[in-house]
Design a protein around this motif. Structure first.
Motif, PDB file in Angstrom:
ATOM      1  N   ALA A 116      25.906  57.656  56.422  1.00  7.50           N
ATOM      2  CA  ALA A 116      25.180  56.373  56.020  1.00  7.50           C
ATOM      3  C   ALA A 116      26.742  55.606  57.484  1.00  7.50           C
ATOM      4  CB  ALA A 116      25.132  55.263  55.418  1.00  7.50           C
ATOM      5  N   ILE A 117      27.825  55.586  57.317  1.00  6.92           N
ATOM      6  CA  ILE A 117      28.953  54.755  57.309  1.00  6.92           C
ATOM      7  C   ILE A 117      29.073  55.091  59.260  1.00  6.92           C
ATOM      8  CG2 ILE A 117      31.470  54.618  57.528  1.00  6.92           C
ATOM      9  CD1 ILE A 117      31.577  55.557  54.497  1.00  6.92           C
ATOM     10  N   PRO A 118      28.407  56.373  60.157  1.00  8.93           N
ATOM     11  CA  PRO A 118      28.666  56.408  61.233  1.00  8.93           C
ATOM     12  C   PRO A 118      27.815  55.196  61.716  1.00  8.93           C
ATOM     13  CG  PRO A 118      28.745  58.342  60.339  1.00  8.93           C
ATOM     14  CD  PRO A 118      28.589  57.228  59.192  1.00  8.93           C
ATOM     15  N   ASN A 119      26.829  54.716  61.114  1.00  7.63           N
ATOM     16  CA  ASN A 119      25.810  54.288  60.760  1.00  7.63           C
ATOM     17  C   ASN A 119      25.471  52.825  61.333  1.00  7.63           C
ATOM     18  OD1 ASN A 119      25.212  56.342  62.789  1.00  7.63           O
ATOM     19  ND2 ASN A 119      23.678  57.539  61.091  1.00  7.63           N
ATOM     20  N   HIS A 120      26.409  52.551  60.106  1.00  8.95           N
ATOM     21  CA  HIS A 120      26.365  50.904  59.856  1.00  8.95           C
ATOM     22  C   HIS A 120      26.791  49.770  61.457  1.00  8.95           C
ATOM     23  CE1 HIS A 120      25.815  50.306  55.332  1.00  8.95           C
ATOM     24  NE2 HIS A 120      26.159  51.685  55.370  1.00  8.95           N
ATOM     25  N   SER A 121      25.705  48.622  61.314  1.00  6.19           N
ATOM     26  CA  SER A 121      26.203  47.847  62.500  1.00  6.19           C
ATOM     27  C   SER A 121      26.325  46.555  60.886  1.00  6.19           C
ATOM     28  CB  SER A 121      24.963  47.679  62.590  1.00  6.19           C
ATOM     29  OG  SER A 121      24.049  46.685  61.957  1.00  6.19           O
ATOM     30  N   ALA A 122      26.851  45.946  62.710  1.00  4.52           N
ATOM     31  CA  ALA A 122      27.765  44.467  61.841  1.00  4.52           C
ATOM     32  C   ALA A 122      26.833  43.713  60.783  1.00  4.52           C
ATOM     33  CB  ALA A 122      28.163  43.496  63.080  1.00  4.52           C
ATOM     34  N   ALA A 149      21.224  47.975  42.240  1.00  6.49           N
ATOM     35  CA  ALA A 149      20.373  48.700  42.936  1.00  6.49           C
ATOM     36  C   ALA A 149      20.264  48.735  44.609  1.00  6.49           C
ATOM     37  CB  ALA A 149      18.507  48.899  42.497  1.00  6.49           C
ATOM     38  N   ALA A 150      19.543  47.222  44.473  1.00  7.07           N
ATOM     39  CA  ALA A 150      19.874  46.570  45.980  1.00  7.07           C
ATOM     40  C   ALA A 150      21.453  46.708  46.784  1.00  7.07           C
ATOM     41  CB  ALA A 150      19.500  45.484  46.437  1.00  7.07           C
ATOM     42  N   PHE A 151      22.472  46.855  46.604  1.00  8.14           N
ATOM     43  CA  PHE A 151      23.344  46.801  46.914  1.00  8.14           C
ATOM     44  C   PHE A 151      23.753  48.704  47.174  1.00  8.14           C
ATOM     45  CE2 PHE A 151      27.984  47.650  46.037  1.00  8.14           C
ATOM     46  CZ  PHE A 151      28.080  47.152  47.274  1.00  8.14           C
ATOM     47  N   HIS A 152      23.421  48.764  46.516  1.00  8.42           N
ATOM     48  CA  HIS A 152      23.607  50.598  46.581  1.00  8.42           C
ATOM     49  C   HIS A 152      23.047  51.242  47.803  1.00  8.42           C
ATOM     50  CE1 HIS A 152      26.504  52.119  43.252  1.00  8.42           C
ATOM     51  NE2 HIS A 152      26.426  50.939  42.547  1.00  8.42           N
ATOM     52  N   MET A 153      21.686  50.965  47.534  1.00 13.72           N
ATOM     53  CA  MET A 153      20.751  51.086  48.604  1.00 13.72           C
ATOM     54  C   MET A 153      21.109  50.825  49.729  1.00 13.72           C
ATOM     55  SD  MET A 153      19.387  53.627  46.958  1.00 13.72           S
ATOM     56  CE  MET A 153      17.942  53.854  48.033  1.00 13.72           C
ATOM     57  N   SER A 154      21.675  49.579  49.778  1.00 15.40           N
ATOM     58  CA  SER A 154      21.531  48.792  51.517  1.00 15.40           C
ATOM     59  C   SER A 154      23.257  49.827  52.006  1.00 15.40           C
ATOM     60  CB  SER A 154      22.329  47.520  51.434  1.00 15.40           C
ATOM     61  OG  SER A 154      23.677  47.192  50.890  1.00 15.40           O
ATOM     62  N   LEU A 155      24.084  50.132  50.870  1.00 18.00           N
ATOM     63  CA  LEU A 155      24.995  51.265  51.464  1.00 18.00           C
ATOM     64  C   LEU A 155      24.398  52.298  51.706  1.00 18.00           C
ATOM     65  CD1 LEU A 155      27.700  51.101  48.606  1.00 18.00           C
ATOM     66  CD2 LEU A 155      27.848  49.636  50.886  1.00 18.00           C
ATOM     67  N   TYR A 156      23.360  53.731  52.118  1.00 15.14           N
ATOM     68  CA  TYR A 156      23.112  54.235  52.593  1.00 15.14           C
ATOM     69  C   TYR A 156      21.887  54.388  53.438  1.00 15.14           C
ATOM     70  CZ  TYR A 156      24.943  54.659  47.837  1.00 15.14           C
ATOM     71  OH  TYR A 156      26.023  54.203  47.210  1.00 15.14           O
ATOM     72  N   ALA A 157      21.244  52.715  53.192  1.00 11.71           N
ATOM     73  CA  ALA A 157      20.356  53.089  54.076  1.00 11.71           C
ATOM     74  C   ALA A 157      20.312  53.226  55.667  1.00 11.71           C
ATOM     75  CB  ALA A 157      19.292  51.429  54.194  1.00 11.71           C
ATOM     76  N   ALA A 159      21.778  55.805  56.696  1.00 12.14           N
ATOM     77  CA  ALA A 159      22.061  57.374  56.717  1.00 12.14           C
ATOM     78  C   ALA A 159      20.441  58.014  57.345  1.00 12.14           C
ATOM     79  CB  ALA A 159      21.773  57.833  55.056  1.00 12.14           C
ATOM     80  N   GLY A 160      19.491  57.004  56.754  1.00  9.91           N
ATOM     81  CA  GLY A 160      18.475  57.316  57.904  1.00  9.91           C
ATOM     82  C   GLY A 160      17.358  58.536  56.909  1.00  9.91           C
ATOM     83  N   ARG A 161      17.280  58.295  55.810  1.00 15.06           N
ATOM     84  CA  ARG A 161      17.272  59.966  55.418  1.00 15.06           C
ATOM     85  C   ARG A 161      16.085  59.741  54.036  1.00 15.06           C
ATOM     86  NH1 ARG A 161      20.337  62.106  58.701  1.00 15.06           N
ATOM     87  NH2 ARG A 161      21.815  63.738  58.512  1.00 15.06           N
ATOM     88  N   PRO A 162      14.634  59.236  54.173  1.00 12.99           N
ATOM     89  CA  PRO A 162      14.456  59.126  53.729  1.00 12.99           C
ATOM     90  C   PRO A 162      13.867  60.275  52.369  1.00 12.99           C
ATOM     91  CG  PRO A 162      12.465  59.876  55.008  1.00 12.99           C
ATOM     92  CD  PRO A 162      14.885  59.957  55.356  1.00 12.99           C
TER      93      PRO A 162
END
Length: 257
Positions: A116-122, A149-157, A159-162
């Motif tokens: 996910a990290i390379p795809n995070h935006s502002a 749970a929402a915080f954790h999932m926001s870090l991974y979203a 990644a684009g891996r459903p």
């Protein structure tokens, strides 16, 4: 609700309509499953409580079919157990299950955060920061579980891996009632919040190695803490149950003069 019940029907009256009018069967079973999960997570339905199909059907004003589907769903997720001649009961809390859930999460979430990290935006980083603050300041256990749970999932979203997200989400749901135990350990709650802040900082700096290391340590540490807490509690309860019961005093006998 803070007091557990022995099973359905629940003591407290329902607030408003339980189901939408003319809900499709699939939707109805999903609503029932979510209601049962919520009652187990918040302790309304205690470990070992029976879940009788007829009582649940009356409670939700539905037929037995969506109830059976809902029970099968939450059984597959580990929330309840079904036994021949004993029916369905709420699954007990397990020290080994708690630890294993967090061990699996550590592996999956390390993978997810690295992708996910390379795809995070502002914008996604702002959302994660807002969710981190919301979880940190939340005193209500039920809301905290959702915001964590929402915080954790926001870090991974990003990644684009459903499929990966679905697996992580399922483990979050499996671990919800264990996560609530941290509110009995206030020192750990503060430590966990600090770990969230450090993890967010690593993501904002796009430091993949550090973020992966932090999320693994955070989750494995939580699993070990819960395992130790549940093990010690079970040992204390067993010791108490094995204590000899005090003998009652024998009534004095008197003789007449």
């Amino acid at each position: 609700m803070s007091e557990a019940t022995d099973g359905f029907p629940l003591d407290a009256p329902a607030r408003g309509p339980l189901l939408p009018a003319a809900a499709p069967r699939e939707s109805t079973s999903r609503v029932i499953a979510e209601a049962l999960r919520a009652a187990i997570v918040d302790g309304t339905l205690a470990p070992g409580a029976p879940l009788r199909q007829d009582a649940i059907a009356r409670h939700f004003s539905v037929s037995a079919i969506p109830v059976r589907e809902a029970l099968r769903q939450i059984e597959s997720e580990g929330w309840v157990r079904a036994a021949v001649h004993k029916g369905v009961t709420v699954a007990p809390l397990s020290a080994d299950e708690a630890r294993e859930i967090y061990e699996i999460r550590s592996a999956l979430e390390s993978l997810a955060i690295g992708l996910a990290i390379p795809n995070h935006s502002a914008a996604t980083l702002r959302e994660a920061a807002n969710l981190c603050r919301a979880a940190e300041g939340e005193p209500d256990p039920s809301l905290y579980v959702a915001r964590n749970a929402a915080f954790h999932m926001s870090l991974y979203a990003p990644a684009g891996r459903p499929q990966l997200a679905d697996m992580i989400g399922m483990l979050h749901r499996r671990g919800e009632r264990y996560l609530r135990l941290k509110f009995g350990l206030p020192a750990y709650k503060g430590e966990s919040d600090n770990e969230h802040t450090a993890l967010l900082d690593a993501v904002q700096r796009r430091d993949i190695a550090m973020a992966q290391s932090l999320v693994v340590a955070h989750l494995l540490g939580t699993g070990e803490l819960l395992h130790r807490f549940l093990t010690e509690r079970a040992q204390a309860e067993a010791a108490l149950a094995n204590q000899p019961k005090p003998r009652g005093r024998r009534p004095r006998t008197t003789t007449g003069s």
